[in-house]
Write an enzyme that holds these catalytic residues in place. Structure first.
Site, short mmCIF file in Angstrom:
data_model
loop_
_atom_site.label_atom_id
_atom_site.label_comp_id
_atom_site.label_asym_id
_atom_site.label_seq_id
_atom_site.Cartn_x
_atom_site.Cartn_y
_atom_site.Cartn_z
CG HIS A 262 -2.00 1.06 1.18
ND1 HIS A 262 -1.94 2.33 1.07
CD2 HIS A 262 -3.35 0.81 0.60
CE1 HIS A 262 -3.16 2.89 1.21
NE2 HIS A 262 -4.10 1.84 0.74
CG ASP A 313 -8.68 -4.13 -3.21
OD1 ASP A 313 -7.65 -3.30 -3.59
OD2 ASP A 313 -9.75 -3.98 -2.91
#
Ligand code: SDX
Length: 377
Positions: A262, A313
């Site tokens: 991320h 996700d």
């Protein structure tokens, strides 16, 4: 002139705005929507309450929530012409392309498109939040040669989406799991798709154009497309016993492990613990423990080898798979939720606006002599 020192690839760490919609705290792995901790919202509020919070800036009281959910429920229908357009889309159309095209077309039917006022934009947002699940489900059913399901205005957003997709009254377990994921996907400060929406809104272009910019941006596998890629990866791995070797081999080949890493969270995505726990509980209830088991192994390898934690996700991929949701719809579901956050940011951009126009370092040729056409080799 701009210099290399002021350039940050991918705008990493660049402050591009001031916003009161949400805050991501990478040190504490925390996420707050308008001051509320997302963990508390996911545990104790519904997606509808969170949408109200993002758009209006406060949680609704009982009367406000009843009126809000009533409005959303009655706005689920889409114009007949648009339904015909969706039916005419090629069967091979990617569901995110179908969604992007349908939202763009929907703007043609809104006579108030050029009205950028607060109230007009809030109303557009509420109507679009109501209609996007109808668009996604209708597009899917047309592709599957199934009749389109009529929306039930009495259902919640999560319930209605599952009903529009399957034609059946959905299982409360599935509704709860989907609702939690919609709360977690709803907003995430200046991520790529939200920033794209804000850039478009900053030119005083209309709400629909700003949302279409966001949908096109979310589609990318480095952003919203990762949930579909993550479950495809797990299906390719096949079983927990093969997870470690497969992951090590993929890393050795310098493959990106989708659902990991991320730009902002380096110690862990604040949303993962909730979705991971949901995945474990669902797996036990549905007698499918292998997904959580496989996920744990992949997470352990990724942290040991690359110090990369999973992002939201990753668990969303296998939770949606256990809910029997069609894989090509995972990113459209992300969009159906995030349209709330995009809308809150578009409203904020219109109200505190200056057109976004960064600068760049030029590294092309200079002082090149012009050669007339007849003399060019
Ligand atoms: C979302 O911004 C948001 O808030 C987004 C989001 C939201 O709610 O809106 O949180 C939703 O988009 C989550 C991210 C979903 N995407 C993926 O899961 C795709 C896989 N992840 C990577 O592509 C990557 O981690 C990004 C895109 C998420 C972040 O990219 P960065 O910050 O530019 O990181 P990087 O590419 O500079 O990586 C640093 C290093 C590199 O290795 P080196 O070149 O230094 O050797 O880490 C490696 C990368 O190769 N790396 C990975 C990896 N992610 C980073 N290696 C293997 N698998 C990965 N997933």
């Amino acid at each position: 002139m701009p210099d290399e020192k002021s350039y940050s690839p991918g705008l990493e760490g660049v402050v591009a705005g001031i916003s009161s919609v949400s805050e991501v705290d990478p040190e504490k792995s925390m996420l707050i929507y308008r001051g509320y901790d997302v963990h508390e919202l996911a545990e104790r509020a519904t997606y509808e309450e969170v949408v109200y919070l993002l758009l209006m800036g406060k949680l609704p009281n009982r009367k406000e929530l009843s009126e809000f959910t009533g409005f959303i429920g009655h706005e689920r229908h889409i114009p007949g012409d648009l339904m015909d357009m969706i039916q005419a889309y090629p069967d091979t159309a990617h569901p995110m392309d179908a969604l992007r095209s349908a939202v763009s077309a929907l703007g043609l039917y809104d006579k108030t498109t050029s009205d950028l006022s607060h109230n007009a934009t809030v109303e557009k947002a509420m109507k679009l939040i109501a209609k996007i699940p109808t668009i996604i489900a209708a597009s899917h059913r047309f592709r599957a040669d199934l009749d389109v399901v009529d929306p039930d205005p009495r259902m919640t957003c999560a319930e209605s989406f599952l009903h529009l997709l399957t034609g059946k009254k959905p299982d409360p377990l599935a509704v709860r799991a989907l609702d939690v994921s919609l709360v977690l996907y709803a907003e995430h400060s200046f991520n790529a798709s939200t920033f794209a929406a804000r850039v478009t809104a900053s030119t005083l272009s209309d709400y629909y154009s700003s949302i279409v910019s966001a949908i096109g941006t979310l589609k990318g596998p480095l952003h919203g497309g990762a949930n579909e890629e993550a479950i495809k990866m797990m299906l390719e791995i096949g079983s927990p016993a093969k997870a470690e070797a497969w992951t090590l081999e993929a890393l050795a080949k310098k493959r990106l492990i989708m659902g990991f890493g991320h730009r902002v969270y380096k110690k862990g995505d604040s949303r993962v613990p909730i979705m991971r726990k949901l995945g474990q509980e669902l797996g036990e209830k549905l007698n499918q423990p292998q997904w959580h088991q496989m996920a744990q192994i992949i997470e352990e390898v990724m942290w040991r080898e690359k110090k990369l934690p999973p992002n939201v996700d990753f668990p969303c991929g296998y939770v949606y798979y256990m809910l029997k949701l069609p894989i090509p719809l995972y990113t459209p579901i992300f969009a159906a939720s995030r349209v709330a956050g995009w809308s809150a940011h578009i409203i904020e951009q219109y109200e505190h606006n200056r057109i976004m126009r960064p600068t760049n370092i030029y590294n092309g040729p200079k002082e090149v002599t012009f050669t007339p056409l007849e003399q060019r080799p």
